[in-house]
Design a protein around this motif. Sequence first.
Motif, PDB file in Angstrom:
ATOM      1  N   ALA A 376      11.371  68.443  78.950  1.00 31.90           N
ATOM      2  CA  ALA A 376      11.802  68.642  80.337  1.00 31.90           C
ATOM      3  C   ALA A 376      11.278  67.527  81.232  1.00 31.90           C
ATOM      4  N   LEU A 377      10.035  67.151  81.039  1.00 33.69           N
ATOM      5  CA  LEU A 377       9.471  66.066  81.851  1.00 33.69           C
ATOM      6  C   LEU A 377      10.214  64.762  81.630  1.00 33.69           C
ATOM      7  N   GLU A 378      10.646  64.536  80.405  1.00 33.68           N
ATOM      8  CA  GLU A 378      11.418  63.317  80.125  1.00 33.68           C
ATOM      9  C   GLU A 378      12.755  63.336  80.863  1.00 33.68           C
ATOM     10  N   CYS A 379      13.396  64.514  80.878  1.00 32.38           N
ATOM     11  CA  CYS A 379      14.684  64.623  81.585  1.00 32.38           C
ATOM     12  C   CYS A 379      14.505  64.442  83.086  1.00 32.38           C
ATOM     13  N   ILE A 380      13.392  64.950  83.608  1.00 30.22           N
ATOM     14  CA  ILE A 380      13.166  64.885  85.045  1.00 30.22           C
ATOM     15  C   ILE A 380      12.844  63.462  85.504  1.00 30.22           C
ATOM     16  N   THR A 381      12.090  62.741  84.693  1.00 26.91           N
ATOM     17  CA  THR A 381      11.661  61.397  85.088  1.00 26.91           C
ATOM     18  C   THR A 381      12.659  60.320  84.701  1.00 26.91           C
TER      19      THR A 381
END
Length: 465
Positions: A376-381
Motif C-alpha cells: 500500500a505504501l508503494e502505491c501511495i508514494t
Amino acid sequence: MDASSSLVLVVLTLHSALTAAAAADLPAAQPRHRRLLLQQDTNLAALPLPAKVPAVPVDAHVPSHGTGSFPAASTSPQGGDGPSEAAPTTPAAYLSRSLRWLYMVVLPAVALLLLAGLACWLLCRKSAVATIGPWKTGLSGQLQKAFVTGVPKLQRSELERACEDFSNIVASYPHYTVYKGTLSTGVEIAVVSTMITSSKEWSEHSESCFRRKIDTLSRINHKNFVNLLGFCEEEEPFTRMLVLEYAPNGTLYESLHAEDFEHIAWRGRMRIIMGLAYCIQHMHELNPPVVHPDLQSSSILLSEDGAAKIADMSVWHEVISEGKTMTNGELDHHQEQVSAGLAGNVHSFGVLLLEIISGKLPFPYPGHERSLVSSALECITNDDLSIASLLDPTLGDHIHREDELAIIGEVIRACIQSDPRNRPSMREVAARLREAIGISPVAATPRLSPLWWAELEVLSTAEAS
C-alpha cells in the motif's frame, strides 16, 4: 412498600380521619318541639277566627343564639327555672372543631406515615436489584450485582441446559472454548469458557483479570460490538464463563480468505468498514477510553445480515500470563500494544481497510513476500500506481466510485503512518469515511438483533436465581 403504596395508604388514612372528625362534630338534635311535630300523622286543623275578635299577634318562638359573649337565653314551658335545651352547633363552631382535629390528630399522623413510607421505600430501593431496560440502552441490559456492577451472574446449570450439556462447541482454542447456546425463547447466545479446570491453577492475578474484563466489556455497549450478557463463576466444578451475543456468520477473516465462504460484495464491505469505524470511535471516547488489544479480521464477527461486530477474547490469554516467561517476540509485541494504545488501534484499522478492499492477507505468506502495508505504501508514494491496483479481483469492474476509493486511500495513508503522533483520531477517520461512503451509524448496525430478547431472558433468569 414503594412510593405509590405509601401514597395510597396516606390518602386512605386521611379520608378515615376526616370522616371520624365529621361524625364526632355533627350538630345536636333539633329542639324537642320539632321532634313532636314530626311525630304527628297529620297537620293540626286551623281554628276559625271568631267574628269581631281582634287578632292577637303571637310571639314567634325563635331561639336566640347570643352574641358570643354570653350564653344565649332560652325559654321553656315551665319558665326560666326549667332546664334549657342545648343550642344547635353553628357552622363556624363545626369548622373550628374540624380544624382542631386536623391540626392535632390528622396532620401528625399523616406526617408519621409519610416518614415511615419514605424510610421503607429507601430500604427496599437499596436492597432491590436494579435493572436497565434494553429498550433504553439499545444494548446489553444488566443487573446491579455485588460482584460486578451491571452484569448478571448466571448459574452453570442454566448454561449447561442452554448449551446441550456443553456439547455444542463452536470453536476451541488453546486457552478457551466457545459454545453455542439456545435460550427458551429460541435466541442464540455464545458461552465462552476458560480451559482451566481447577481453582489451584486460577490465581489471584487470573481472578483480577477476569473481573476487570467483565467491567470493561459491560461499559462498551455498542451494536457493532459483541456485547456481554452475563457471566458465571463457580468453584465446584470450577467454572469461569462469559455469556455473549452470538454472531452466526463467522469471522471477517473467513469471509475474506476462506474458499468455502461466500465473498462479500463491495457495498457490504463498505458497511463493515463504517460499523468498525463507529464502534472503535465509541470505545475510544469512553471515560476512560477502551483500547482493543488485538484488532484484526479474526476478532471481527459478522451478524446474520452481514454487519460487523467486534469481539474481545483477550482475557483468556491474560489470565494465564502470570508466572510464564514470554519469548522476546511475544514481549516485544505486548509492549508495542501497550505503548501504541489508541494510535495503535488507528493503525490496525488502516490495515483492516487494506485487507477488506483487497481481500489479501495483511502479513507475508508463501507467494507474497511483502506485507500488505508495504504494498500500500508503494502505491501511495508511486505516482504510476494507485490504490485501485490493490482491489480484490473477485469484486469485478465498476463496483466503486473513483472519489470514494480516493478518500479511502487517503484514510489508509493517514492511519498507517509510522509516527503515531501524526495519525488521526477515530472521530476524524469516521467522519471522513462517512463523507465518501454515506453510510450512517444506524445503517451500519445489525437490522434484526436478537440481543434485546436475550437480555430480557437473562435478566429474568438472574432475578429468579
